[in-house]
Scaffold this motif. Structure first.
Motif, PDB file in Angstrom:
ATOM      1  N   VAL A  71      -3.810   6.504  -1.009  1.00 30.99           N
ATOM      2  CA  VAL A  71      -3.706   5.280  -0.201  1.00 30.99           C
ATOM      3  C   VAL A  71      -2.268   4.752  -0.246  1.00 30.99           C
ATOM      4  CG1 VAL A  71      -4.474   2.870  -0.013  1.00 30.99           C
ATOM      5  CG2 VAL A  71      -6.147   4.690  -0.388  1.00 30.99           C
ATOM      6  N   ALA A  72      -1.691   4.751  -1.443  1.00 31.94           N
ATOM      7  CA  ALA A  72      -0.291   4.305  -1.565  1.00 31.94           C
ATOM      8  C   ALA A  72       0.619   5.222  -0.745  1.00 31.94           C
ATOM      9  CB  ALA A  72       0.128   4.296  -3.032  1.00 31.94           C
ATOM     10  N   ASP A  73       0.403   6.511  -0.854  1.00 28.03           N
ATOM     11  CA  ASP A  73       1.232   7.467  -0.104  1.00 28.03           C
ATOM     12  C   ASP A  73       1.134   7.228   1.405  1.00 28.03           C
ATOM     13  OD1 ASP A  73       2.229   8.781  -2.326  1.00 28.03           O
ATOM     14  OD2 ASP A  73       0.711  10.359  -2.297  1.00 28.03           O
ATOM     15  N   ILE A  74      -0.061   6.930   1.871  1.00 27.32           N
ATOM     16  CA  ILE A  74      -0.239   6.675   3.305  1.00 27.32           C
ATOM     17  C   ILE A  74       0.619   5.474   3.726  1.00 27.32           C
ATOM     18  CG2 ILE A  74      -1.895   5.847   5.045  1.00 27.32           C
ATOM     19  CD1 ILE A  74      -3.991   7.663   3.605  1.00 27.32           C
ATOM     20  N   TYR A  75       0.603   4.427   2.910  1.00 31.45           N
ATOM     21  CA  TYR A  75       1.430   3.257   3.211  1.00 31.45           C
ATOM     22  C   TYR A  75       2.913   3.617   3.285  1.00 31.45           C
ATOM     23  CZ  TYR A  75      -1.867  -0.595   3.178  1.00 31.45           C
ATOM     24  OH  TYR A  75      -2.851  -1.474   3.527  1.00 31.45           O
ATOM     25  N   ALA A  76       3.326   4.550   2.407  1.00 35.28           N
ATOM     26  CA  ALA A  76       4.748   4.870   2.324  1.00 35.28           C
ATOM     27  C   ALA A  76       5.222   5.779   3.446  1.00 35.28           C
ATOM     28  CB  ALA A  76       5.050   5.514   0.973  1.00 35.28           C
ATOM     29  N   LEU A  77       4.346   6.653   3.933  1.00 32.37           N
ATOM     30  CA  LEU A  77       4.825   7.798   4.709  1.00 32.37           C
ATOM     31  C   LEU A  77       4.237   8.019   6.080  1.00 32.37           C
ATOM     32  CD1 LEU A  77       4.422  10.488   1.957  1.00 32.37           C
ATOM     33  CD2 LEU A  77       6.569   9.824   2.947  1.00 32.37           C
ATOM     34  N   VAL A  78       2.995   7.628   6.246  1.00 31.48           N
ATOM     35  CA  VAL A  78       2.281   8.080   7.438  1.00 31.48           C
ATOM     36  C   VAL A  78       2.596   7.169   8.624  1.00 31.48           C
ATOM     37  CG1 VAL A  78      -0.040   8.408   8.404  1.00 31.48           C
ATOM     38  CG2 VAL A  78       0.494   9.237   6.118  1.00 31.48           C
ATOM     39  N   THR A  79       3.066   7.769   9.716  1.00 26.53           N
ATOM     40  CA  THR A  79       3.431   6.980  10.890  1.00 26.53           C
ATOM     41  C   THR A  79       2.217   6.800  11.794  1.00 26.53           C
ATOM     42  OG1 THR A  79       3.944   8.905  12.221  1.00 26.53           O
ATOM     43  CG2 THR A  79       5.735   8.031  10.868  1.00 26.53           C
ATOM     44  N   LYS A  80       2.406   5.927  12.790  1.00 30.09           N
ATOM     45  CA  LYS A  80       1.326   5.647  13.733  1.00 30.09           C
ATOM     46  C   LYS A  80       0.894   6.936  14.440  1.00 30.09           C
ATOM     47  CE  LYS A  80       0.356   2.278  17.367  1.00 30.09           C
ATOM     48  NZ  LYS A  80       0.424   3.001  18.651  1.00 30.09           N
ATOM     49  N   GLU A  81       1.887   7.717  14.814  1.00 25.86           N
ATOM     50  CA  GLU A  81       1.588   8.966  15.516  1.00 25.86           C
ATOM     51  C   GLU A  81       0.782   9.929  14.634  1.00 25.86           C
ATOM     52  OE1 GLU A  81       4.874  11.564  16.793  1.00 25.86           O
ATOM     53  OE2 GLU A  81       3.938  11.323  18.761  1.00 25.86           O
TER      54      GLU A  81
END
Ligand SMILES: Nc1ncnc2c1ncn2[C@@H]1O[C@H](COP(=O)(O)OP(=O)(O)OP(=O)(O)O)[C@@H](O)[C@H]1O
Ligand SMILES: [Mg+2]
Length: 404
Positions: free
Chosen positions: A183-193
């Motif tokens: 979950v933390a990684d998603i906040y840091a890295l994952v873009t809208k696309e």
């Protein structure tokens, strides 16, 4: 709004930041402290006393640096033994228009899903709202008779959660929230696309690897493995009969996951005091099986999940272990898809964070900062959830209230 700390407690490093909400939704970082972690192994506590001491010392150092005192801690949890499931909640709307209270009630009913006794809920993330059979993004204020909500629930082993809570409390702080590495990684890295097209996130740490499959604004699956960068190091140490320290140095400086190119001669100090030369291809043949093992496990799991990587935006590799030379192309070849090695992105709203924290090894750490920022900003009033299309309104349904 108060000052708090985030703690990335990894198998190799312990990173603490003290921060407070700033103007216009920003987060002001007041101090950062990085140490080698102690007492941790494969993402869990192996020695409670050591972890507690390390935690206390690091937070106190950051307090001193920032001339502040904190109580609330956001702490990460490794994904090993975590589980994700989907549940549905429902409530009848009492007035004509849907209130925030009713949204919370619907989410509460979703949480009634049977969770095994030895597990505890750590995240509840609404992914879909349905008002009288019609899907909506934000139900508050809408006219309707029945509100349904679909949530994703992430659970973890009770023993793991309790031990971490104990550890934080024993060190004299309050464990405000436990945040799954993925979950933390998603906040840091994952873009809208990425979120829309789908993406596989792989965080290779020192002793664990955390994977998340994300599609259509939902976390589709999570997987974790007790394997990480340190296993490459110990393969080198054993294979070359050298110390872990030398093996780590050799790995970072010379190891690469491709066999072509110029052969290099590498001097290796041996355990018996002697020395020998090896070629970069010999080194490659030592690390290759470990990479293949990890990726084979991941491939088996994603196939079982019915996941088609080709139809997504590919793979994001992160964590310190992702910095292994040649890993990007190796991964791309292995999974036949696009791959990027990345560290935290979109740091505009986080003030006073040095450039070095954009390195892949800090993804979980910076993700924790962003997560905490969001949670503090929403302050129970509904900022945005993990995926911004869905409003997050559920802060108060988390376990307990701060001390005092
Ligand atoms: N340049 C590099 N090349 C290869 N490996 C590297 C490089 N830099 C760091 N690593 C590896 O990254 C690993 C540490 O990663 P990270 O800091 O993400 O771990 P961690 O978060 O403490 O552990 P975990 O998440 O497993 O609990 C170590 O095994 C280290 O050898
Ligand atoms: Mg980590």
């Amino acid at each position: 709004m108060s000052t708090f700390a985030v703690v990335d407690l990894g198998s190799r490093k312990l990173v603490v930041a003290i921060a407070r909400p700033g103007r216009e939704g920003t987060l002001e970082v007041l101090a950062v402290q990085r140490e080698n972690s102690r007492g941790m192994g494969r993402g869990v506590i192996k020695n409670l006393r050591e972890v507690k001491q390390a935690l206390k010392a690091a937070i106190e150092m950051a307090e001193k640096d920032s001339d502040s005192v904190v109580e609330d801690i956001y702490l990460n949890l490794s994904g090993v033994n975590a589980d994700i499931l989907t549940a549905l909640g429902k409530t009848v709307v009492t007035g004509e228009y849907i209130t925030r209270k009713e949204i919370l009630r619907a989410i509460e009913t979703a949480k009634r899903i049977t969770i095994p006794q030895h597990r505890e809920i750590i995240h509840v993330m609404p992914t879909k709202y349905i008002v009288d059979d019609q899907e909506v993004e934000e139900p508050e204020g809408m006219f309707g008779a029945v509100l349904q909500v679909q949530v994703q629930i992430i659970t973890h082993l009770l023993t793991v959660v309790k031990n971490f809570e104990n550890c934080v409390e024993g060190a004299g702080f309050y464990p405000k929230e436990m945040v799954l590495n993925q979950v933390a990684d998603i906040y840091a890295l994952v873009t809208k696309e990425d979120r829309e097209l789908g993406v596989m996130l792989i965080d290779i740490g020192a002793e664990t690897t955390d994977v998340a499959l994300i599609l259509q604004n939902e976390i589709h699956r999570i997987f974790s493995y007790e394997i990480g960068g340190k296993d490459f190091t110990s393969d080198i140490a054993i294979g070359l009969n050298t110390s872990m320290k030398e093996a780590e140095r050799i790995k970072v400086k010379y190891a690469r996951l491709f066999s072509e190119g110029e052969e290099e001669l590498i001097k290796v100090p041996l355990m018996d005091g002697g020395e020998r030369n090896i070629t970069s291809n010999e080194l490659y043949s030592i690390i290759f099986p470990r990479a293949e093992q990890l990726f084979t496990w991941i491939r088996e799991d994603i196939e079982r999940a019915g996941w088609e990587l080709r139809a997504t935006s590919g793979i994001i590799l992160t964590g310190g272990g992702a910095m292994l030379s040649g890993l990007k192309d190796f991964t791309s070849e292995f999974f036949k898809t696009m791959v990027r090695v990345a560290g935290p992105v979109n740091l505009n709203n986080i003030l006073n964070l040095d450039q070095e924290y954009t390195s892949p090894e800090y993804s979980t750490f910076v993700g924790l900062l962003k997560y905490a920022q969001e949670r503090e900003r929403s302050n129970g009033r509904g900022g945005q959830s993990i995926f911004p299309s869905i409003k997050n309104v559920f802060k108060n349904i988390f376990k307990k209230n701060p001390r005092g």
